[in-house]
Write a protein that holds these residues in place. Structure first.
Motif, short mmCIF file in Angstrom:
data_model
loop_
_atom_site.label_atom_id
_atom_site.label_comp_id
_atom_site.label_asym_id
_atom_site.label_seq_id
_atom_site.Cartn_x
_atom_site.Cartn_y
_atom_site.Cartn_z
N GLY A 83 0.64 -1.26 -0.24
CA GLY A 83 -0.35 -0.04 0.06
C GLY A 83 1.13 1.07 -0.18
N VAL B 283 0.31 -3.39 5.90
CA VAL B 283 -0.17 -3.99 5.39
C VAL B 283 -1.44 -2.62 5.43
CG1 VAL B 283 -1.43 -5.52 6.03
CG2 VAL B 283 -2.20 -5.32 3.81
N VAL C 201 -4.52 -1.07 2.81
CA VAL C 201 -4.57 -1.09 0.96
C VAL C 201 -6.43 -1.52 1.29
CG1 VAL C 201 -5.10 -1.94 -0.85
CG2 VAL C 201 -3.05 -2.76 -0.13
N GLY C 202 -6.85 -2.00 1.91
CA GLY C 202 -8.38 -1.58 1.87
C GLY C 202 -8.73 -2.94 1.57
N LYS C 203 -8.20 -3.79 1.79
CA LYS C 203 -8.78 -4.94 0.60
C LYS C 203 -8.63 -6.74 2.25
CE LYS C 203 -9.10 -7.56 -3.00
NZ LYS C 203 -7.69 -8.25 -4.58
N PRO C 204 -10.55 -6.96 2.74
CA PRO C 204 -9.72 -7.71 2.78
C PRO C 204 -9.61 -9.88 2.80
CG PRO C 204 -12.18 -7.11 2.56
CD PRO C 204 -11.89 -6.40 2.15
N LEU D 21 -6.25 -9.81 1.97
CA LEU D 21 -5.37 -9.63 1.01
C LEU D 21 -3.91 -10.56 0.98
CD1 LEU D 21 -4.01 -8.80 -1.72
CD2 LEU D 21 -3.50 -6.24 -0.22
N ASP E 54 -1.22 -5.30 10.30
CA ASP E 54 -2.54 -5.28 9.50
C ASP E 54 -3.17 -3.69 10.32
OD1 ASP E 54 -4.65 -5.34 7.96
OD2 ASP E 54 -5.05 -7.60 9.09
N GLY F 273 -5.41 -2.34 8.29
CA GLY F 273 -6.03 -2.52 7.37
C GLY F 273 -7.77 -2.47 8.17
N ASN G 278 -11.93 -3.13 7.74
CA ASN G 278 -13.11 -3.63 6.71
C ASN G 278 -14.44 -3.96 7.36
OD1 ASN G 278 -11.11 -3.39 4.13
ND2 ASN G 278 -10.18 -4.81 5.20
N ASP H 30 -6.72 -6.28 6.60
CA ASP H 30 -5.98 -7.21 4.86
C ASP H 30 -5.95 -8.15 5.36
OD1 ASP H 30 -7.10 -4.33 3.60
OD2 ASP H 30 -5.63 -3.18 3.66
#
Length: 291
Positions: free
Chosen positions: A165, A207, A209-212, A214, A228, A230, A232, A241
């Motif tokens: 990210g 990480v 990114v905003g994508k679970p 990942l 982590d 992220g 979500n 994430d």
């Protein structure tokens, strides 16, 4: 599960204890730290964040004011409000709450906050200073994530780090902060080929990114640290994430979501508030002291 959880709540408690001590000293010196929260329009989406910020601030002895403006306010009017807060010595830190109406670009407001009152660390000057290894008021989430890694029994100098990210306020600042500490850093993003090739050789992985899901355990070096960042919502739950279960079987250390980077981020905001107050006190004393 083999990974040791990195307890963000415990780390945040230590930071808040120091904030309370510093705030008391500043009050004794005649500079009680004061934060102002600025929100625009319907505040329901930000209401929980504002309540948490207010409760945490006041528990540490910081003043906290909420100012809400109608969504009909113009960008020019709102910048005028920020300029007034910049000029008010009773205000030491300014927080811009999101989301904002479409006609109010957040970057324009972040640029309008004076760097000495930029407790969120979002002003271009605050982020740019990190390039020069000059961390005054850094982006809260990035600083919090790095501080969590620093609590581990790892030698940061020479550490092989991968950041997944590359946002301006999280990924990139983390990369520069880690380089400033002597780590060797690789930054992966949406155009990176074979992210796993990079992450599997890293001693530590961040990480954001905003994508679970990942990052999976198969993407980690055994014993690596995984931070982590992220947040979500999946099936009514808050997750990061990383695929927690598979990563917990491989990683040496792992941040939970929730209860990881989040509490440390709020504590870092408060830490920035006392730093900002001290910087302003020093500035006023040097600028207006009698000869």
């Amino acid at each position: 599960m083999t990974a040791t959880l990195i307890d963000g709540k415990t780390i945040a408690t230590g930071i808040r204890d120091q904030v309370a001590t510093d705030a008391a000293a500043l009050r004794e010196a005649g500079w009680p730290p004061a934060l102002v929260s600025v929100s625009v329009g319907d505040t329901a989406a930000a209401a929980l964040y504002v309540r948490n910020q207010k409760r945490s601030a006041e528990a540490c002895g910081l003043q906290f004011q909420e100012r809400n403006f109608p969504d009909t306010i113009s960008l020019e009017q709102l910048i005028g409000v920020l300029q007034g807060l910049n000029a008010d010595p009773r205000v030491n830190g300014i927080i811009i709450q999101r989301p904002l109406p479409a006609h109010i670009p957040v970057k324009a407001l972040q640029k309008a906050v004076h760097p000495l009152k930029d407790v969120e660390g979002m002003h271009p000057a605050s982020i740019g200073n990190i390039v020069y290894n000059d961390l005054a008021l850094g982006p809260c989430t990035a600083v919090a994530a790095v501080e969590m890694l620093k609590t581990l029994p790892l030698q940061i100098e020479g550490l092989d780090v991968v950041v997944i990210g590359h946002s301006e306020i999280v990924g990139k600042p983390i990369a520069f902060l880690m380089m400033g500490l002597g780590a060797t850093v690789t930054v992966c993003h949406h155009m990176t080929r074979q992210v796993a090739v990079h992450s599997r050789r890293a001693d530590a992985v961040f990480v954001a990114v905003g994508k679970p899901g990942l990052v999976t355990g198969a993407m980690l070096k055994p014993g690596a640290a995984l931070i982590d960042i992220g947040i979500n919502r999946v099936d009514g739950r808050t997750v990061g994430d990383a695929d927690f279960d598979s990563c917990a079987e491989v990683a040496g250390w792992l941040t939970p979501v929730p209860g990881g980077v989040g509490p440390v981020t709020v504590a870092t905001l408060l830490s920035n508030a006392v730093k900002a107050t001290r910087m302003q006190m020093d500035h006023y004393r040097s600028a207006y002291a009698a000869e």
